[in-house]
Write an enzyme that holds these catalytic residues in place. Structure first.
Site, PDB file in Angstrom:
ATOM      1  N   CYS A 273      15.427  17.900 -12.985  1.00 16.65           N
ATOM      2  CA  CYS A 273      16.579  17.725 -13.856  1.00 16.65           C
ATOM      3  C   CYS A 273      17.002  16.267 -13.952  1.00 16.65           C
ATOM      4  CB  CYS A 273      17.716  18.577 -13.331  1.00 16.65           C
ATOM      5  SG  CYS A 273      19.214  18.508 -14.274  1.00 16.65           S
TER       6      CYS A 273
ATOM      7  N   ALA B 130      -4.766  11.348   5.329  1.00 16.71           N
ATOM      8  CA  ALA B 130      -4.397  11.480   6.746  1.00 16.71           C
ATOM      9  C   ALA B 130      -2.950  11.929   6.927  1.00 16.71           C
ATOM     10  CB  ALA B 130      -4.608  10.133   7.456  1.00 16.71           C
ATOM     11  N   HIS B 131      -2.074  11.484   6.018  1.00 11.95           N
ATOM     12  CA  HIS B 131      -0.647  11.668   6.294  1.00 11.95           C
ATOM     13  C   HIS B 131      -0.143  13.098   6.065  1.00 11.95           C
ATOM     14  CE1 HIS B 131       1.372  11.914   2.305  1.00 11.95           C
ATOM     15  NE2 HIS B 131       0.227  11.408   1.908  1.00 11.95           N
TER      16      HIS B 131
ATOM     17  N   ASN C 268      -0.346  22.005  -3.870  1.00 10.70           N
ATOM     18  CA  ASN C 268       0.736  21.391  -3.104  1.00 10.70           C
ATOM     19  C   ASN C 268       2.082  22.072  -3.296  1.00 10.70           C
ATOM     20  OD1 ASN C 268       0.283  20.310  -5.743  1.00 10.70           O
ATOM     21  ND2 ASN C 268       1.843  18.766  -5.332  1.00 10.70           N
TER      22      ASN C 268
END
Lengths: 137, 407
Positions: free
Chosen positions: B331, B205-206, B156
């Site tokens: 951070c 799905a998203h 990702n």
């Protein structure tokens, strides 16, 4: 995260950003933080013969709050004596910039940077007088 | 040239629902509202039929059969069901799992809990500097008591795509089940569970222009027939593996989204690749000391992860506030830990703090890419002027030799 208007203002219009030559007369330099921690601040003060900070500069690698903390520090330093500069507390910065708890470390770093820069000047000026003012720092 | 502000370049976080998907979903909120498990009337049959169609559409996209698709509430649930389900079903056989170090957070979290609470052991397989897992390294990590291998198909953060065919072969030879979190890959690159030898695969799905709140787990039925211990008990829906009334409009939307990806992937991926390369080249041409993270060769067409030396991630995002991006820096958290995925590539902590992820998508335009290139170059230049590290590096200081005051 949402930033305070004060942080945004300093980030967008940083005050006194830049550098003095490290070996310039009356200049003290402090570099604090570490790149792997995500913030490094360089703060410089230029102190005149009367012991007054007449100018200050900063450069910062870090988040917006770190940039704002150091920018604000330079503003506050100008016109102060060495002792007055050393009295600046990180909590003053937190209050002025409205920093959230996760960003308090930025103000701590700014306080450290002030102490390091002024401390560097004190050390150097002491050395200079002891060694007869050769200027080799 | 005018672009609409703000610009969305965070498609790997989530995608908007394609209008064609929404259109397909709408009747299932009001007109066809039946319970797909109601066997006694046409309301139920109509809903069941719609679910069957969607199951087929999702199966087709991954080279599976409809019966092998279990609908869930999303990717995270599919991951939980796969790993926990295997652990509980096959725990007698062994209590060891092999997981790629760059696998997603849910995978690591589920496995960590198994280690903590159920005496499982895990071996993390490292990646090379491009984020690739070698099949040999997976093989070397196997033990007689290994019951599951987990390798995320495409990452990702850095978009690196794994050689699932080679890893699948290793799994088959050893007779160990292979799970893949494919939430980032499905719909973007061709996926075939047969060819890849995958036994369990998580989809959401998203991330492919479908709705949020629906996902699926592929569970192999033949060679071998994978059994799972259900994690949600109830009416025995989804072949007993996942009880609960199906989210029919969501399932229909996921099916439609899968169908569109299937039809448009070749063309769409090519278009993404051109836009992404343009973005990458534009940024590289405008700035020195930038580094692309991940693999240039084996990567998702819509991902670009770059480290900008000497500037910090959060300050970059702040300067690019009208562009939706993700940063590899964290951070704001108490730990100040930069991305573990980028660290796993051997990238220094400092550069990991300086990384940004751009992910483009179906609705990204060339004008947007142009605008983003200009704004990124301008912002990084401004922040570098402000950076003591950039100044020191330009003066010839070796930053790795400096005694920093860690805090």
């Amino acid at each position: 995260m949402a930033y305070s208007d004060q942080v945004l203002d300093h980030y967008n219009n940083p005050r006194n950003m830049g550098s003095f030559g490290k070996d310039e007369e009356g200049v003290g330099t402090g570099i604090v933080g570490a790149p792997e921690c995500g913030d490094v601040m360089k703060l410089q003060v230029k102190i005149n013969e009367d012991g007054i900070i007449e100018d200050a500069r900063f450069k910062t690698f870090g988040c917006g709050s770190a940039i704002a903390s150091s920018s604000l520090a330079t503003e506050w330093l100008k016109g102060r004596t060495v002792d007055e500069a050393m009295a600046i507390k990180n909590t003053d910065i937190v209050e002025e910039l409205n920093l959230p708890p996760v960003k308090i470390h930025c103000s701590v770093l700014a306080e450290d940077a002030i102490k390091a820069a002024v401390g560097d000047y004190v050390k150097k000026s002491g050395k200079e007088s002891a060694s007869g003012g050769s200027g080799a720092a | 040239m005018s672009v609409k502000i703000p610009i969305y370049m965070d498609y790997q976080s989530t995608t908007p629902v394609d209008p064609r998907v929404l259109e397909a979903m709408l009747p299932y909120f009001t007109e066809v509202f039946g319970h797909p498990a109601s066997r006694n009337h046409s309301f139920g049959w109509d809903a069941e039929q719609a679910v069957d169609v969607a199951r087929e559409q999702v199966a087709k996209l991954i080279g599976a059969t409809a019966k092998e698709v279990i609908f869930t509430s999303g990717g995270t649930e599919a991951i939980n069901l796969a790993i926990r389900g295997v652990a509980e079903m096959y725990g007698e056989k062994g209590r060891h799992m092999v997981v790629a170090v760059t696998d997603s957070r849910p995978v690591h979290d589920v496995v960590k809990r198994l280690v903590r609470e159920h005496q499982y052991e895990v071996t993390e397989v490292p990646v090379d500097k491009e984020g690739r897992v070698s099949a040999d390294a997976v093989k070397a990590a196997l033990r007689p008591d290994t019951i599951l291998i987990s390798v995320m198909m495409a990452n990702n953060e850095i978009g690196t795509v794994q050689d699932m065919v080679a890893i699948g072969k290793v799994a088959k030879e050893a007779g160990v089940l292979l799970f893949s979190d494919a939430t980032e890959a499905v719909g973007k690159v061709p996926v075939d569970v047969q060819e890849m030898g995958i036994d369990l695969l998580a989809v959401t799905a998203h991330k492919m222009y479908g709705p949020k709140g629906v996902g699926a787990l592929y569970v192999r039925r033949r060679n071998p027939r994978v059994r799972l211990s259900a994690q949600i008990d109830g009416g025995g829906h989804e072949r007993g593996m996942r009880s609960g009334t199906l989210n029919v409009p969501g399932v229909v939307g996921m099916g439609k989204a899968a169908e569109l990806c299937m039809q448009e992937m070749p063309e769409e991926s090519a278009r993404m690749g051109v836009l992404r390369d343009h973005l990458e080249n534009g940024i590289l041409a405008g700035l020195d000391e930038v580094q692309v993270n991940g693999s240039r060769e084996h990567r998702l067409p819509h991902n670009l992860n770059i480290s900008f030396a000497y500037v910090e991630g959060e300050s970059m995002l702040m300067g690019l506030k009208e562009i939706a991006l993700a940063s590899g820096s964290a951070c704001t958290t108490a730990t100040l830990e930069p991305s573990y995925v980028i660290r796993a590539l051997g990238v220094s902590e400092e550069l990991a703090h300086s990384s940004l992820r751009f992910s483009i998508g179906r609705f990204t335009t060339e004008e947007e890419v142009e605008y983003v290139i200009g704004r990124v170059v301008e912002t990084i230049q401004r922040l570098r002027e402000m950076s003591p590290l950039y100044e020191m590096a330009k003066e010839g200081v070796d930053l790795s030799q400096v005694q920093w005051s860690a805090h």
